[in-house]
Design a protein around this motif. Structure first.
Motif, PDB file in Angstrom:
ATOM      1  N   MET A 191      66.298 -10.002  97.105  1.00 45.27           N
ATOM      2  CA  MET A 191      64.866  -9.791  97.062  1.00 45.27           C
ATOM      3  C   MET A 191      64.454  -8.919  98.237  1.00 45.27           C
ATOM      4  O   MET A 191      65.123  -8.861  99.259  1.00 45.27           O
ATOM      5  CB  MET A 191      64.120 -11.129  97.110  1.00 45.27           C
ATOM      6  CG  MET A 191      64.472 -12.039  95.954  1.00 45.27           C
ATOM      7  SD  MET A 191      64.122 -11.309  94.340  1.00 45.27           S
ATOM      8  CE  MET A 191      62.341 -11.245  94.411  1.00 45.27           C
ATOM      9  N   GLU A 192      63.316  -8.274  98.103  1.00 45.14           N
ATOM     10  CA  GLU A 192      62.863  -7.356  99.139  1.00 45.14           C
ATOM     11  C   GLU A 192      62.544  -8.098 100.421  1.00 45.14           C
ATOM     12  O   GLU A 192      61.873  -9.128 100.425  1.00 45.14           O
ATOM     13  CB  GLU A 192      61.611  -6.613  98.659  1.00 45.14           C
ATOM     14  CG  GLU A 192      61.158  -5.552  99.634  1.00 45.14           C
ATOM     15  CD  GLU A 192      60.026  -4.721  99.053  1.00 45.14           C
ATOM     16  OE1 GLU A 192      59.411  -3.971  99.826  1.00 45.14           O
ATOM     17  OE2 GLU A 192      59.776  -4.821  97.855  1.00 45.14           O
ATOM     18  N   PRO A 193      63.031  -7.596 101.579  1.00 46.85           N
ATOM     19  CA  PRO A 193      62.799  -8.287 102.834  1.00 46.85           C
ATOM     20  C   PRO A 193      61.358  -8.156 103.289  1.00 46.85           C
ATOM     21  O   PRO A 193      60.645  -7.238 102.908  1.00 46.85           O
ATOM     22  CB  PRO A 193      63.742  -7.558 103.807  1.00 46.85           C
ATOM     23  CG  PRO A 193      63.894  -6.185 103.220  1.00 46.85           C
ATOM     24  CD  PRO A 193      63.826  -6.369 101.734  1.00 46.85           C
ATOM     25  N   ALA A 194      60.950  -9.083 104.162  1.00 44.19           N
ATOM     26  CA  ALA A 194      59.604  -9.014 104.725  1.00 44.19           C
ATOM     27  C   ALA A 194      59.514  -7.829 105.680  1.00 44.19           C
ATOM     28  O   ALA A 194      60.482  -7.451 106.337  1.00 44.19           O
ATOM     29  CB  ALA A 194      59.305 -10.312 105.466  1.00 44.19           C
ATOM     30  N   THR A 195      58.339  -7.243 105.764  1.00 48.72           N
ATOM     31  CA  THR A 195      58.152  -6.058 106.595  1.00 48.72           C
ATOM     32  C   THR A 195      57.992  -6.450 108.061  1.00 48.72           C
ATOM     33  O   THR A 195      57.337  -7.426 108.389  1.00 48.72           O
ATOM     34  CB  THR A 195      56.905  -5.286 106.132  1.00 48.72           C
ATOM     35  OG1 THR A 195      57.066  -4.950 104.762  1.00 48.72           O
ATOM     36  CG2 THR A 195      56.712  -4.020 106.946  1.00 48.72           C
ATOM     37  N   VAL A 196      58.623  -5.672 108.952  1.00 47.51           N
ATOM     38  CA  VAL A 196      58.435  -5.833 110.396  1.00 47.51           C
ATOM     39  C   VAL A 196      57.852  -4.542 110.935  1.00 47.51           C
ATOM     40  O   VAL A 196      57.879  -3.503 110.275  1.00 47.51           O
ATOM     41  CB  VAL A 196      59.767  -6.155 111.122  1.00 47.51           C
ATOM     42  CG1 VAL A 196      60.362  -7.437 110.594  1.00 47.51           C
ATOM     43  CG2 VAL A 196      60.764  -5.008 110.984  1.00 47.51           C
ATOM     44  N   THR A 197      57.337  -4.598 112.156  1.00 46.79           N
ATOM     45  CA  THR A 197      56.706  -3.406 112.727  1.00 46.79           C
ATOM     46  C   THR A 197      57.753  -2.377 113.101  1.00 46.79           C
ATOM     47  O   THR A 197      58.850  -2.711 113.569  1.00 46.79           O
ATOM     48  CB  THR A 197      55.882  -3.763 113.965  1.00 46.79           C
ATOM     49  OG1 THR A 197      56.750  -4.332 114.957  1.00 46.79           O
ATOM     50  CG2 THR A 197      54.788  -4.773 113.619  1.00 46.79           C
ATOM     51  N   ILE A 198      57.398  -1.115 112.906  1.00 48.75           N
ATOM     52  CA  ILE A 198      58.321  -0.030 113.231  1.00 48.75           C
ATOM     53  C   ILE A 198      58.555   0.040 114.739  1.00 48.75           C
ATOM     54  O   ILE A 198      59.641   0.409 115.191  1.00 48.75           O
ATOM     55  CB  ILE A 198      57.780   1.318 112.678  1.00 48.75           C
ATOM     56  CG1 ILE A 198      58.815   2.434 112.868  1.00 48.75           C
ATOM     57  CG2 ILE A 198      56.471   1.687 113.342  1.00 48.75           C
ATOM     58  CD1 ILE A 198      60.062   2.266 112.064  1.00 48.75           C
ATOM     59  N   SER A 199      57.555  -0.355 115.538  1.00 49.27           N
ATOM     60  CA  SER A 199      57.709  -0.298 116.996  1.00 49.27           C
ATOM     61  C   SER A 199      58.815  -1.234 117.472  1.00 49.27           C
ATOM     62  O   SER A 199      59.552  -0.911 118.411  1.00 49.27           O
ATOM     63  CB  SER A 199      56.386  -0.649 117.684  1.00 49.27           C
ATOM     64  OG  SER A 199      55.953  -1.943 117.304  1.00 49.27           O
ATOM     65  N   HIS A 200      58.931  -2.402 116.833  1.00 46.68           N
ATOM     66  CA  HIS A 200      60.005  -3.336 117.193  1.00 46.68           C
ATOM     67  C   HIS A 200      61.364  -2.713 116.910  1.00 46.68           C
ATOM     68  O   HIS A 200      62.294  -2.816 117.727  1.00 46.68           O
ATOM     69  CB  HIS A 200      59.844  -4.638 116.413  1.00 46.68           C
ATOM     70  CG  HIS A 200      60.963  -5.619 116.610  1.00 46.68           C
ATOM     71  ND1 HIS A 200      61.266  -6.175 117.838  1.00 46.68           N
ATOM     72  CD2 HIS A 200      61.880  -6.129 115.728  1.00 46.68           C
ATOM     73  CE1 HIS A 200      62.300  -6.988 117.713  1.00 46.68           C
ATOM     74  NE2 HIS A 200      62.696  -6.973 116.449  1.00 46.68           N
ATOM     75  N   ALA A 201      61.501  -2.066 115.751  1.00 49.80           N
ATOM     76  CA  ALA A 201      62.764  -1.417 115.407  1.00 49.80           C
ATOM     77  C   ALA A 201      63.086  -0.296 116.389  1.00 49.80           C
ATOM     78  O   ALA A 201      64.240  -0.129 116.817  1.00 49.80           O
ATOM     79  CB  ALA A 201      62.689  -0.870 113.983  1.00 49.80           C
ATOM     80  N   GLU A 202      62.084   0.477 116.783  1.00 49.36           N
ATOM     81  CA  GLU A 202      62.302   1.578 117.732  1.00 49.36           C
ATOM     82  C   GLU A 202      62.709   1.055 119.101  1.00 49.36           C
ATOM     83  O   GLU A 202      63.515   1.667 119.810  1.00 49.36           O
ATOM     84  CB  GLU A 202      61.044   2.430 117.824  1.00 49.36           C
ATOM     85  CG  GLU A 202      60.772   3.242 116.550  1.00 49.36           C
ATOM     86  CD  GLU A 202      59.428   3.941 116.571  1.00 49.36           C
ATOM     87  OE1 GLU A 202      58.559   3.507 117.367  1.00 49.36           O
ATOM     88  OE2 GLU A 202      59.246   4.900 115.795  1.00 49.36           O
ATOM     89  N   GLN A 203      62.145  -0.090 119.487  1.00 50.18           N
ATOM     90  CA  GLN A 203      62.514  -0.702 120.763  1.00 50.18           C
ATOM     91  C   GLN A 203      63.988  -1.095 120.763  1.00 50.18           C
ATOM     92  O   GLN A 203      64.724  -0.860 121.729  1.00 50.18           O
ATOM     93  CB  GLN A 203      61.639  -1.924 121.013  1.00 50.18           C
ATOM     94  CG  GLN A 203      61.848  -2.572 122.378  1.00 50.18           C
ATOM     95  CD  GLN A 203      60.952  -3.776 122.582  1.00 50.18           C
ATOM     96  OE1 GLN A 203      60.369  -4.282 121.630  1.00 50.18           O
ATOM     97  NE2 GLN A 203      60.834  -4.242 123.812  1.00 50.18           N
ATOM     98  N   LEU A 204      64.439  -1.692 119.663  1.00 52.12           N
ATOM     99  CA  LEU A 204      65.850  -2.038 119.528  1.00 52.12           C
ATOM    100  C   LEU A 204      66.728  -0.794 119.535  1.00 52.12           C
ATOM    101  O   LEU A 204      67.826  -0.789 120.110  1.00 52.12           O
ATOM    102  CB  LEU A 204      66.073  -2.831 118.239  1.00 52.12           C
ATOM    103  CG  LEU A 204      65.508  -4.250 118.194  1.00 52.12           C
ATOM    104  CD1 LEU A 204      65.569  -4.802 116.781  1.00 52.12           C
ATOM    105  CD2 LEU A 204      66.289  -5.160 119.140  1.00 52.12           C
TER     106      LEU A 204
END
Length: 540
Positions: A1-14
């Motif tokens: 199933m489609e995953p829940a959306t997270v903020t792009i800023s969190h991904a960029e920080q990682l």
């Protein structure tokens, strides 16, 4: 199933943390970053990051967590090529036999998102251990691939294997019921959801509301909506769509106004729902008011909103205005908008405009024309009596192997969905059905009814045209319904195409002759027939 959306800023920080670890990238951090990107509003960045990491000599070796995130990203971004390449990479690795269900569930999700049912079910069939997510993913793939019947079959198989559904499973199964018009199955899933304690889950409640509306039970949909303790934009939109599709435009507009007043921000689909309601009634002034006030809600029109406005104007006979609207649009128009205007031109008898637009519009000149454009082109020629041009259009379709979507109608009897195509003779009760329609046709004739033969765009005698009209799929479904339904029971029919004028007129008359309520859901809206009248007021 489609995953829940997270903020792009969190991904960029990682991502920035990951860069600092180069050249010896940490496997856990890499997978965490890929997962964050796959759940963000830019899932394609997960694919690009993996490509970058994979080309590095010290890149961490992909594991089952890596593939799980990547398949989710490919599915959310609809990246067919990337997803297939990742599947090939998974096969080449030593991970496939021991891959966790989670990563293979994500692979099913990818194929489902690309509307590819066969490979999705192939992956599902190859699973050694199927959990509720596996089954739900395969159900979702079936619905996305326009195979709702297969989705319900999978749901029944899952229940037979003793695997209890969760809220996500219920949502997908209810979508299938809504598509089919399978009210009995929808009610059964409602009972299961209530028994398992998640019927009040916002997603499930919205899916139930939508199912009841699309199965003709708009009153039950309103009850569901009124009982919801919390209503998000999806619930409001589903209710507005339901009212609009049933021709209850005033209630839809009032609900929209109430939604805005209490501070629920509409989204693109909400505006589309309201405009569809205006279209179904020909309410041009109200449609313009909603369209022109979008900026006050912080929204800009998108192609679907332009399409609704063109359809609204064209159906209302304001063809010059509709054409000007398309030509002044700030975005490039698509084939749907031009087909809408050309169809309306034919409907209103302006075949000169229809033929001119077909000559001017690039979509009608391209080699890759879709079946809808071909069929419309042939019908325009047929309505103008240009049979040689219509025949040439048909020959081109045959030469290019362009298939025409067959009209089909479904009716539910005792919990079983029966499907009919025009001229269908394969049903077990075919002989009885045609005999019943003969009886219906004779009663209609006595009442002064004559077939609207102009609906048949073929060069043949009127008698042959009348025979063709008698075998339309919704008429066969209606005859079967009259044979099998209990006295006084409402007959509900779902058709995949727009109803023709002859079938519409026939349904009105049959509802009076047999004193029976009939509901037909076609591609555009609901038609409720009773005592010789239709809820649409003959405008659809």
């Amino acid at each position: 199933m489609e995953p829940a959306t997270v903020t792009i800023s969190h991904a960029e920080q990682l991502h920035r943390r990951l860069i600092k670890t180069a050249p010896h990238s940490d496997s856990y951090l890499a997978n965490t970053t890929l997962r964050a990107y796959s759940k963000s509003s830019h899932p394609d960045r997960a694919l690009r990051l993996f490509l970058h990491l994979h080309s590095h000599p010290f890149a961490p070796i992909p594991d089952r967590f890596t593939f799980s995130s990547l398949f989710s990203a490919a599915g959310r971004h609809r990246s067919y090529t990337a997803g297939c390449q990742l599947h090939a990479l998974l096969i080449k690795s030593s991970l496939l036999p021991s891959s966790s269900p989670h990563s293979l569930n994500s692979l099913i999700f990818f194929y489902s998102s690309c509307r590819l049912l066969f490979p999705a079910l192939q992956v599902f069939d190859g699973l050694l251990h199927r959990d509720v997510v596996s089954w739900t993913s395969a159900i979702a793939a079936s619905v996305d691939a326009d195979s709702p019947g297969e989705a319900l079959r999978l749901f029944d198989s899952m229940m037979a294997e003793g695997i209890p559904p969760n809220d996500a499973t219920a949502v997908v199964a209810l979508r299938a019921c809504a598509d089919l018009g399978a009210l009995a199955a929808g009610r059964r899933i409602h009972r299961i959801a209530r028994h398992r304690g998640f019927s009040s889950n916002p997603n499930v409640a919205t899916a139930l509301l939508d199912m009841y509306a699309k199965c003709g039970m708009i009153e039950l949909a309103e009850e569901m909506f009124d009982r919801m303790p919390e209503r998000d934009v999806f619930a409001w939109t589903a209710m507005i769509f339901g009212l609009a599709n049933h021709g209850m435009t005033r209630k839809a507009l009032d609900l929209f106004q109430r939604m805005v007043e209490i501070g629920v921000t509409p989204d693109d689909r909400t505006i589309t729902a309201v405009l569809c309601g205006c279209r179904s009634r020909g309410w041009v002034t109200e449609g313009y008011r909603v369209y022109n006030n979008m900026h006050k809600l912080g929204m800009s029109p998108r192609i679907q909103h332009y399409g609704c406005m063109v359809d609204l104007l064209a159906r209302a006979g304001r063809l010059d205005e509709a054409e000007g609207f398309i030509r002044r649009m700030p975005v490039e128009s698509d084939s749907v908008l031009w087909r809408t205007l050309i169809w309306a031109s034919k409907l209103h008898g302006d075949t000169d405009r229809a033929e001119r637009l077909m000559l001017e519009t690039p979509f009608f000149k391209m080699d890759s024309m879709d079946s809808g454009s071909f069929v419309l082109k042939g019908n325009v020629f047929g309505s103008a009596g240009k049979w040689s041009e219509k025949a040439a259009t048909r020959e081109t379709m045959v030469r290019r192997r362009v298939g025409k979507l067959p009209g089909c109608s479904r009716i539910e009897v005792n919990g079983v969905i029966h499907e009919f195509e025009a001229g269908d003779s394969g049903h077990p009760y075919a002989e009885m059905i045609y005999e019943k329609w003969g009886e219906i046709a004779e009663k209609m004739r006595i009442e002064g009814y004559s077939p609207i033969v102009s609906e048949v765009m073929l060069d043949m005698e009127d008698e042959e045209k009348a025979s063709q009209l008698n075998h339309h799929s919704e008429k066969l479904a209606l005859a079967f319904g009259l044979i099998t339904a209990s006295p006084g029971e409402k007959i509900m029919i779902v058709k995949n195409l727009r109803s023709c004028r002859d079938c519409h007129s026939a349904m009105k008359l049959v509802s009076r002759i047999y004193d029976r309520e009939i509901a037909v859901r076609d591609r555009i809206r609901f038609h409720h027939f009773s005592n010789g009248f239709c809820s649409c007021g003959d405008y659809w």
